[in-house]
Structure formats: C-alpha cells, structure tokens
Design an enzyme around this catalytic site. Structure first.
Site, PDB file in Angstrom:
ATOM      1  N   CYS A   1     -74.138 -45.734   3.947  1.00 18.36           N
ATOM      2  CA  CYS A   1     -73.948 -44.873   5.114  1.00 18.36           C
ATOM      3  C   CYS A   1     -73.007 -45.533   6.126  1.00 18.36           C
ATOM      4  O   CYS A   1     -73.344 -46.584   6.688  1.00 18.36           O
ATOM      5  CB  CYS A   1     -75.308 -44.586   5.751  1.00 18.36           C
ATOM      6  SG  CYS A   1     -75.230 -43.780   7.352  1.00 18.36           S
TER       7      CYS A   1
ATOM      8  N   CYS B   1     -74.513 -45.983   9.593  1.00 21.04           N
ATOM      9  CA  CYS B   1     -75.525 -47.051   9.611  1.00 21.04           C
ATOM     10  C   CYS B   1     -74.861 -48.413   9.758  1.00 21.04           C
ATOM     11  O   CYS B   1     -75.368 -49.291  10.468  1.00 21.04           O
ATOM     12  CB  CYS B   1     -76.352 -47.017   8.326  1.00 21.04           C
ATOM     13  SG  CYS B   1     -77.237 -45.453   8.067  1.00 21.04           S
TER      14      CYS B   1
END
Length: 246
Positions: free
Chosen positions: A51, A54
């Site tokens: 991600c 993230c």
C-alpha cells in the site's frame, strides 16, 4: 574500482538512512495477542506492505510511537496480509485504517495523518466527539468473529488460486472454473440438507394430510374414552328412578 565501490556503498547508506526508522515502542499485533487492545488506551494502524499510502504514513506513525510513553498510551500496527482475520473483525476495507481504543471502546480515526495531529488527538481527547463502534460491529462480538472466519477463508482461496496459477502453471480461467464448480456443488449439497430439515419440521403434501389424520384419530380416541359429566349424571338418575319404580 575502489572509488566506484565506495560510491555504491555511499548511495546504499543514503537510501537506508532515508527510510523510516522502526520505533522500539511500536507494538506488533496479530490474531493471537490482539485482545490486548481491550485494556488501556491504544492507537492502532492497519496496513499492507504493497500500500503506497501506508508507506507514506510509516515515518509519522513510528515518530508518534516514540511518544507513546509520554502520552500514556500504546501504539500498534497490524499487517493485514498476514492477519486477514483481524481485517475482518475490524471491517477494514481501506488502507491505512486507524483506530483509537479506550478500555475496549473502539473509534475509527479519520483526522490528519501527522505525528503532531496524532499527539493532539490523544492529549486533547478529541476522540470524545467520535461515535464509538456499535455493539454489532464490535471486534470482540460473535458476529464479527464469524466475519473474521470468512476473511480467512477468502484469503486461503486467493492463496490457493495463486499457487495453482503461479506454481502449477494452470491457466487463470481454469482455476476460476474450478472454484466456481466447487462453489456450485457445495451450494447444491447445502440446499439439499436445508430442504430435508424444513420438510421434517414443516411437512407438506401427503405427509401433512397423514399427520393430520393421525391427530384426528388420537383426538377421537380421547373423546370416546372420556364420558361427559352430563351423561354420567343421566345414567345415575335413570338407575334411581328404576329402583323407585320397583
């Protein structure tokens, strides 16, 4: 040659130092120890290695974790790729997802994602204006435990699909067809058993009429075996009148 080697090592050192530093205060949660969240105050982040958002959050989140002792809280993280059951319990549908937990009360954080914002959120107790997760969505509830099982199952199916395609060389369409066939077969078997159970509990057709006749016969036997008080009194009165006549 030596200068080139030193240059490469220098670039490598710069790249390493430029990455986010893991905080020693950061708590790694999994499906075995996640119930630790039920005690005390926590901030917990759900993320995945693939991600991009993230990865952008890692630096601020680790810096925030360094302040955990000063704030009197614990800061944790969950990798959903290795803990699919937890992503199901918390209904994580977007990454990264952040929760604030206070004595078993869960609230989803939706503010700015900076270290100072996290600190201010905890210090100023801004979580009080956020509605807690309802009981039916509480991660420790029975229904969310069932959702966790389904998330695990879906992850297992995905891993099996990747194994068949990447390791065994089976075409993707063949793998999808296999899973579709198994799903249909299981659905038919489950439906068959459900029909049997319903038919036993709520009979229809000839079986229903047969049971109704049996019930009527039983009721008739009960009625014939029990004399009404009026008939008994009538028989007694007739007996008395006969004696008087004699």
């Amino acid at each position: 040659m030596l200068l080139r080697l030193l240059a490469v090592l220098g670039l490598f050192a710069v790249g390493v130092s430029g990455g986010p530093t893991r905080s020693s205060k950061l708590v790694f949660l999994n499906e075995e120890n996640w119930t630790d969240l039920m005690k005390g105050e926590w901030m917990i982040e759900f993320h995945a290695p693939w991600c991009p958002a993230c990865k952008d959050l890692q630096k601020a989140w680790n810096a925030f974790a360094d302040w955990s002792d000063d704030l009197g809280i614990k800061v944790g993280e969950v990798d959903v790729t290795v803990n699919p059951g937890l992503s199901g319990r918390f209904l994580v549908t977007a990454l990264p997802t952040i929760y604030h937990v206070k004595d078993g009360v869960f609230r989803q954080y939706s503010g700015a994602r900076d270290k100072n914002d996290f600190i201010s959120f905890v210090e100023d107790k801004k979580y009080r204006v956020i509605d807690p997760v309802p009981d039916y969505k509480h991660p420790n509830s029975k229904q969310m435990a069932v959702v966790a099982v389904f998330f695990k199952l879906s992850m297992s199916v995905r891993d099996l699909h990747n194994h068949l395609v990447e390791d065994k060389g089976i075409p993707s369409w063949a793998s999808y067809g296999l899973f579709a066939g198994v799903t249909l077969a299981l659905g038919c078997v489950l439906g068959f058993f459900i029909v049997i159970i319903i038919d036993q509990v709520f009979p229809t057709g000839p079986r229903k009429s047969q049971q109704a006749k049996k019930t009527e016969k039983k009721d008739a036997k009960k009625d014939s075996g029990t004399e009404s008080p009026t008939k008994k009194n009538g028989n007694n009165n007739n007996g008395k009148e006969t004696k008087k006549t004699k």
